[in-house]
Design a protein around this motif. Structure first.
Motif: not given
Length: 620
Positions: A242-247, A255-256
């Motif tokens: 789930y956090d790959i797009p956030i990274q 980011y925002e």
């Protein structure tokens, strides 16, 4: 003629796999009639789809073995065609605990996607009998209390492992496409009489790719409601990586945007969703501070520090022993341990699965396989933000030392700039460090003795450190080449020149500090050379401790001893005198005796003196 369902049962594959083979023209005589494929009764299964075997060479003998599943994250295919390490008891542990929403945080390439696909296949309602993929697995031996859950739930499955783009627009397009595909897997909802027309309109908008980003934030919430109405049982939602797009958003300056989208996307799926039976998420980080899971008090987090589920991601020692025995390479265990062991998840010793299977598959050649699976963005981010103290500690870690650090499991990407000490927490959860010892603190953080897990990760550090030094101008490629060439041909004058070039650039970049600061920077440079040398720091020898020693691994290289001195506001003449004093100390305290006693015949002694941003190297 036969249907995909009938052929799937005969060949022990999924219907989706059979349909894909028909589309690719790999099943002779298959023809599409309406929305279904018709397959001849006498069809012959393609040869390359039979249970695969590969030839393994060992001690001059050939063995026919199953291939290892390099890059295979499809559970049905992995367990049918490849050597499969049985992780199905993850299902039993989940059923025993029954958390509503589970988040598993593990480093990349530790089997998260394969495990999530296994959960999908086990729990998902299907027209085919998917129990055939589990009847010879450990979960089936656990009994009816667990097997009764098989094939009983609608499942929503998304993996973000390939959502790696440079812009928010491209990222949103990819997410829109993933949702199209997942809605397409549930196309029976389009004709469901249990849904309202506005629900089918929404479904068509997502399916046709016309839904906007705001509408898509409700996609999981809406799809789970529609599936619940259609089947009469609330679905399971699985979100992988789930956090790959956030990274990516952190690294590429959107980011925002991505955090704002994910906050609403996950809130609808997991917060107060009455249309949810269970939820599973995987990722590298637990991003609680971003409020992505704001108010989600039913989220159970399972990290590398927790004992729950500790043996289901990565390979345990017994699993590795069994694999080595199967491929007749049990004698390689010591080498494999040195390179790919060393992780500690909860209380269980874990091997890097990606590297283990590549090591065996490629003839037991040790190298940094994990490093080649993608960019090491987290480590690069750490190096960009590292303070002098952190830089020195990272160099100490490269020498096999342990460092005391506070590990905060709620760390986020942007906290690197807000609190540089969080670098250790990021490196821990991302797989670049291990906790040798840990002690839980009252605030939920862990005080840990940390170190680099193994030779593979040490190689990753060296590559990234050198890349960072080149990128920020602390070392030029010319200087790096000079160092390598001088060691290869025993050119002491060239080595002195290269060290002076590096130190002058480095001291100009950082604020000059005390002797420990210079020691750390020079030690970091030397750490990049340990293909030729075993590097020692502050080691007792003769009548004292030398600062840095390079012990050659091959006799063709000279041994190198460095003694460092530092003082404020020295003139060039005083600095030269100080470097000569350092050189005399090497002889007067017999620092070279240890290397000579170990058989090193040729020795290079360097006295190195610093004052502010000035450096002089004197050789003897």
């Amino acid at each position: 003629m036969k249907t995909c369902k009938e052929i799937a049962k005969e060949w022990k594959m999924s219907e989706r796999s059979i349909a894909n083979l028909c589309k690719q023209g790999r099943i002779a005589g298959a023809a599409k009639v309406g929305k279904s494929w018709q397959i001849p009764d006498d069809v012959v299964r393609p040869v390359d789809l039979r249970r695969r075997e590969t030839t393994v060479e060992n001690n001059g003998k050939s063995y026919r073995k199953k291939p290892l599943p390099i890059g295979i994250s499809d559970y049905v295919r992995a367990q049918a065609e490849y050597y499969y390490v049985d992780k199905t008891m993850l299902i039993k542990e989940f059923i025993d605990r029954k958390p509503l929403v589970s988040l598993f945080t593990r480093p990349r390439r530790f089997g998260k996607t394969l495990n999530m696909d296994m959960l999908r296949v086990f729990f998902e309602i299907s027209e085919e009998d998917t129990s055939i993929y589990f009847r010879d697995k450990e979960i089936w031996q656990a009994g009816e209390d667990y097997t009764k859950y098989q094939g009983k739930y609608p499942v929503i499955f998304l993996t973000f492992k390939d959502v790696k783009f440079d812009s928010w627009d491209a990222t949103m397009d990819k997410i829109r496409g993933l949702l199209q595909d997942e809605f397409g897997r549930h196309s029976q909802l389009l004709t469901s009489e249990k849904l309202e027309e506005y629900e089918r309109d929404y479904f068509r908008a997502v399916l046709q790719g016309t839904a906007g980003s705001v509408e898509l934030t409700a996609a999981l919430e809406n799809l789970s409601r529609m599936l619940h109405k259609h089947y009469g049982i609330a679905p399971i939602i699985i979100i992988d990586e789930y956090d790959i797009p956030i990274q990516e958003g952190y690294a590429k300056d959107f980011y925002e945007d991505i955090v704002g989208f994910m906050r609403n996307f996950f809130s609808g799926a997991f917060k107060d969703n009455r249309n949810l039976s269970y939820g599973f998420l995987t990722g590298i980080l637990r991003i609680a501070q971003e409020s992505i899971f704001s108010g989600l008090n039913n989220l159970t987090v399972n990290s590398v520090m927790d004992t729950e589920y500790d043996r289901f991601f990565g390979f345990t020692e017994s699993e590795v022993d069994k694999m080595l025995s199967y491929y007749d390479v049990a004698e390689k265990k010591t080498e494999l341990q040195e390179w790919y062991d060393g992780y500690l998840f909860g209380d269980t010793e874990i091997y890097n699965p990606w590297s283990v299977i590549n090591y065996i598959a490629k003839g037991c050649r040790p190298q940094a396989y994990w490093a080649n699976t993608g960019k090491n963005e987290i480590l690069a981010d750490v190096l960009r933000e590292a303070t002098d103290d952190i830089t020195e500690r990272l160099f100490a870690l490269l020498q096999g030392e342990t460092v005391l650090a506070c590990i905060n499991q709620n760390v986020v990407y942007r906290s690197l700039t807000e609190e540089p000490a969080n670098v250790y927490s990021l490196l821990m959860v991302a797989g670049y460090l291990k906790a040798v010892k840990k002690e839980l603190q009252p605030d939920g953080a862990f005080m840990c003795q940390i170190s680099i897990p193994n030779k593979e990760i040490a190689a990753v550090y060296k590559g990234e450190v050198l890349s960072h030094l080149l990128q920020v101008g602390l070392i030029t490629q010319s200087t790096a080449n000079k160092i390598a060439e001088s060691l290869y041909v025993n050119d002491m004058a060239k080595l002195q020149t290269a060290i002076m070039e590096y130190m002058k650039k480095t001291i100009s970049f950082y604020d000059a500090g005390a002797e420990g600061f210079y020691h750390g920077l020079l030690l970091g440079l030397m750490a990049l050379l340990d293909n030729q040398y075993k590097i020692r720091s502050n080691r007792e020898a003769g009548e004292g401790r030398y600062d840095i020693g390079l012990i050659p691994k091959e006799k063709k290289y000279p041994g190198i001893i460095m003694e460092l001195k530092w003082a404020r506001d020295l003139s060039e003449r005083e600095l030269q005198s100080l470097s000569e004093k350092a050189l005399v100390q090497i002889d007067s305290k017999h620092y070279a005796d240890e290397m000579r006693n170990e058989g090193t015949k040729e020795l290079m002694k360097l006295g190195i003196a610093f004052s502010g941003k000035k450096v002089i190297v004197t050789a003897g």
